[in-house]
Design a protein around this motif. Structure first.
Motif, short mmCIF file in Angstrom:
data_model
loop_
_atom_site.label_atom_id
_atom_site.label_comp_id
_atom_site.label_asym_id
_atom_site.label_seq_id
_atom_site.Cartn_x
_atom_site.Cartn_y
_atom_site.Cartn_z
N VAL A 255 -4.96 1.16 7.83
CA VAL A 255 -3.87 0.59 7.32
C VAL A 255 -4.34 -1.02 8.68
O VAL A 255 -3.79 -2.09 8.89
N VAL A 256 -4.72 -1.04 9.90
CA VAL A 256 -5.34 -1.51 10.68
C VAL A 256 -6.33 -2.30 10.27
O VAL A 256 -5.77 -3.85 10.62
N MET A 257 -6.96 -2.18 9.51
CA MET A 257 -7.71 -3.39 8.87
C MET A 257 -7.38 -4.36 7.48
O MET A 257 -7.24 -5.55 7.58
N ALA A 258 -6.34 -3.83 7.29
CA ALA A 258 -4.90 -4.56 6.34
C ALA A 258 -3.52 -5.47 7.35
O ALA A 258 -3.81 -6.44 6.98
N ALA A 259 -3.67 -4.81 8.87
CA ALA A 259 -2.82 -5.71 9.00
C ALA A 259 -3.24 -6.95 10.27
O ALA A 259 -2.32 -7.59 10.31
N ILE A 260 -4.62 -6.35 10.49
CA ILE A 260 -4.97 -7.63 11.83
C ILE A 260 -5.42 -8.62 11.03
O ILE A 260 -5.53 -9.95 12.43
N TYR A 261 -5.15 -9.02 9.57
CA TYR A 261 -5.50 -10.74 9.68
C TYR A 261 -4.10 -10.85 9.49
O TYR A 261 -4.11 -12.59 9.79
N GLY A 262 -3.10 -10.43 10.55
CA GLY A 262 -1.47 -11.35 10.06
C GLY A 262 -0.74 -11.30 9.51
O GLY A 262 0.30 -12.36 9.47
N GLY A 263 -1.02 -10.93 8.07
CA GLY A 263 0.07 -11.62 6.92
C GLY A 263 0.34 -10.28 6.94
O GLY A 263 0.69 -9.27 7.94
N GLU A 264 1.17 -9.92 5.79
CA GLU A 264 2.75 -9.08 5.69
C GLU A 264 2.04 -7.42 5.42
O GLU A 264 1.84 -8.00 4.01
N LEU A 265 2.06 -6.39 5.82
CA LEU A 265 1.79 -5.25 5.27
C LEU A 265 3.01 -4.19 4.52
O LEU A 265 3.36 -4.05 5.94
N VAL A 266 2.78 -4.13 3.43
CA VAL A 266 3.86 -3.16 3.70
C VAL A 266 3.78 -1.53 3.05
O VAL A 266 3.48 -1.23 1.86
N GLY A 267 4.15 -1.17 3.21
CA GLY A 267 3.60 0.81 3.15
C GLY A 267 5.18 1.27 2.01
O GLY A 267 6.29 1.03 2.30
N ILE B 26 0.96 -1.30 0.08
CA ILE B 26 0.21 0.03 0.04
C ILE B 26 1.25 1.18 -0.07
O ILE B 26 1.83 1.33 0.60
N PRO B 27 0.33 2.20 -0.62
CA PRO B 27 0.86 3.75 0.18
C PRO B 27 1.13 3.74 1.42
O PRO B 27 0.31 3.55 2.29
N HIS B 28 2.54 4.44 1.67
CA HIS B 28 2.54 4.44 3.71
C HIS B 28 1.86 5.09 4.14
O HIS B 28 2.07 5.42 4.80
N ASP B 29 1.39 6.67 3.48
CA ASP B 29 0.62 7.12 4.01
C ASP B 29 -1.07 6.96 3.56
O ASP B 29 -1.87 8.26 3.87
N LEU B 30 -1.65 6.11 4.21
CA LEU B 30 -2.95 5.65 3.96
C LEU B 30 -3.86 5.51 5.64
O LEU B 30 -2.74 6.19 6.22
N GLU B 31 -4.90 6.01 5.25
CA GLU B 31 -5.46 6.63 6.78
C GLU B 31 -5.41 5.38 7.72
O GLU B 31 -5.00 4.16 7.39
N GLN B 32 -5.24 5.45 9.12
CA GLN B 32 -5.25 4.68 9.96
C GLN B 32 -6.24 3.82 10.04
O GLN B 32 -5.62 2.52 10.26
N GLY B 33 -7.28 3.92 9.54
CA GLY B 33 -8.38 2.11 9.47
C GLY B 33 -8.32 1.49 8.89
O GLY B 33 -8.39 0.65 8.91
#
Ligand SMILES: Cc1ncc(COP(=O)(O)O)c(C=O)c1O
Ligand SMILES: [Zn+2]
Length: 439
Positions: A194-206, A185-192
């Protein structure tokens, strides 16, 4: 003109993966082949997305010849309350509903009478509220298709370039299906988001850059050994992924009593959703599930990222890329892959493409919440705002049945409505309540 369009498509495709799977070994239901949208060249079903002849984008071609409309309608109506009720019309095996999937779809079609009154619509105004999906955006629909294709083609990692919502949808689907996920994802997305993408335990790269930079990076990764075995839902699995948006068309028509609406207002980022909703409507007509009649498709963008709207208004059939700058980050794709096709559809159906500024987006989010109790993300603010503008400009006909899409949940874009909060803070007694003017 045509040549320029192809050049754009070729740069989008960057890497044409080799077809590794024989179509005879692939069970994706009524999906028969991949067909080039530009030249019609057909290739077997596989994890490929660009035509080997002309670099045009590939899409799924079906064989629906066995379907009898009345039987199919009954079969759909007896199906599950999710997208798999439409499995006969999708690139998925017949037993798809038995596999671990987050089963999106069958979201509410809200008859928005209060909003209609406020906007002066008399022909029936509906909001298709896709915030009701498992990860609170329409992206669950497209990811569900890509996941099935990933299973068939033997991928074990799911990935994507995302403006936010897609990353969450991929994370959730992968978690449920037991896939690894690594999303960008672009590094500067909305917090909601980012959290929604990270919570499922996969790798999230900005990625330090905008969505178009993220997308370019993913195209590079696909061509590199580091990306081997990875199913990028919106790149090498894009033909399958894109079909998920057809389910919006199917649901809208079924929920209207198997009727086509007269007008639809649809947001545009890459333009994939809009083009596939049109494809879905055309399929329903061809199969005979709805009566054929004209419908108009209207595309909606934010002014700060409006390459398709600008091209539409200028009468161009090529889309000039822009550098996005808008609060509607989920729609912030400056170089939309399906832009030219959106222009074709808006013009063919007698629709239009329009944009609204950020202030109008926020006003529209509040308007929808205040009138219908639906809290939309910025993309919903864009569609409602554009609907209002098109009505004011006399482009949308208020006497016709109109469906406006809300494709995501306002809880993910809280910053857009910052300042919305307490009416008053009072001491816990009646005197204070009266003093605050609330009695
Ligand atoms: C909430 C929301 N609505 C609409 C879209 C537009 O999708 P498309 O790229 O298919 O035009 C997106 C894309 O990210 C989105 O997140
Ligand atoms: Zn081609």
């Amino acid at each position: 003109m045509r040549k320029m369009r192809r050049k754009g498509l070729a740069s989008m495709a960057v890497q044409t993966a080799a077809s590794t799977t024989d179509s005879t070994t692939v069970d994706l239901g009524s999906a028969a082949a991949l067909s080039c949208r530009e030249c019609g060249h057909r290739v077997p079903l596989g994890p490929v997305f660009a035509c080997e002849e002309c670099f045009g984008p590939l899409e799924i071609a079906y064989d629906f010849s066995a379907y009898e409309p009345e039987d199919l309608r009954k079969r759909i109506e007896a199906g599950p309350a999710n997208i798999w009720r439409y499995a006969p019309l999708l690139p998925v095996p017949a037993d798809v509903a038995d596999k671990p999937n987050i089963n999106p779809g069958w979201t509410k079609l809200v008859k928005a009478d209060n909003l209609a009154r406020e906007l002066g619509v008399t022909g029936g105004l509906y909001v298709k509220d896709d915030s009701g999906n498992p990860t609170h955006s329409f992206k669950d629909r497209v990811v569900a298709q890509a996941l099935e294709a990933a299973r068939v083609f033997g991928f074990t990692t799911l990935s994507c370039s995302s403006t936010g919502n897609l990353a969450g949808a991929v994370g959730a689907a992968a978690a449920r299906a037991g896939f690894r996920s690594c999303v960008f994802i672009p590094h500067d997305l909305e917090q909601g988001k980012v959290v929604m993408a990270a919570i499922y335990g996969g790798e999230l790269v900005g990625i330090e850059g905008n969505y178009d930079d993220v997308n370019r990076f993913c195209s590079e990764l696909i061509g590199d050994p580091a990306g081997e075995g990875w199913g990028f839902v919106n790149v090498n699995l894009r033909p399958y992924y894109a079909e998920g948006s057809k389910t919006l068309a199917y649901e809208i028509c079924e929920q209207l009593g198997w009727k086509l609406p007269d007008q639809l207002v649809i947001p545009i980022a890459s333009g994939s959703q809009l083009t596939k909703i049109d494809k879905g409507l055309q399929e329903l007509i061809k199969i005979g599930l709805v009566e054929d009649k004209p419908y108009k498709i209207f595309g909606a963008q934010a002014e700060g990222c409006s390459p398709v709207s600008v091209a539409y208004k200028a009468g161009h059939d090529v889309v000039r890329p822009q550098k996005p700058n808008t609060i509607a980050k989920s729609l912030a794709i400056g170089n939309p892959a399906d832009g030219p096709y959106v222009l074709d559809i808006a013009r063919r159906t007698g629709g239009a493409v329009e944009d609204v500024n950020d202030e109008q987006v926020v006003d529209a989010i509040k308007l929808l919440a205040r009138t219908e109790g639906i809290f939309a993300e910025t993309a919903g603010g864009v569609t409602v705002g554009v609907t209002k503008k098109l009505l004011e400009n006399g482009v949308l006909d208020p006497s016709l049945t109109t469906v406006v899409l809300n494709t995501g949940d306002g809880l993910k874009t809280l910053d857009a409505v910052a300042g919305t909060g307490l009416t008053a803070t009072i001491r816990p007694n009646l005197e204070s309540f009266r003093e605050a003017g609330l009695a």
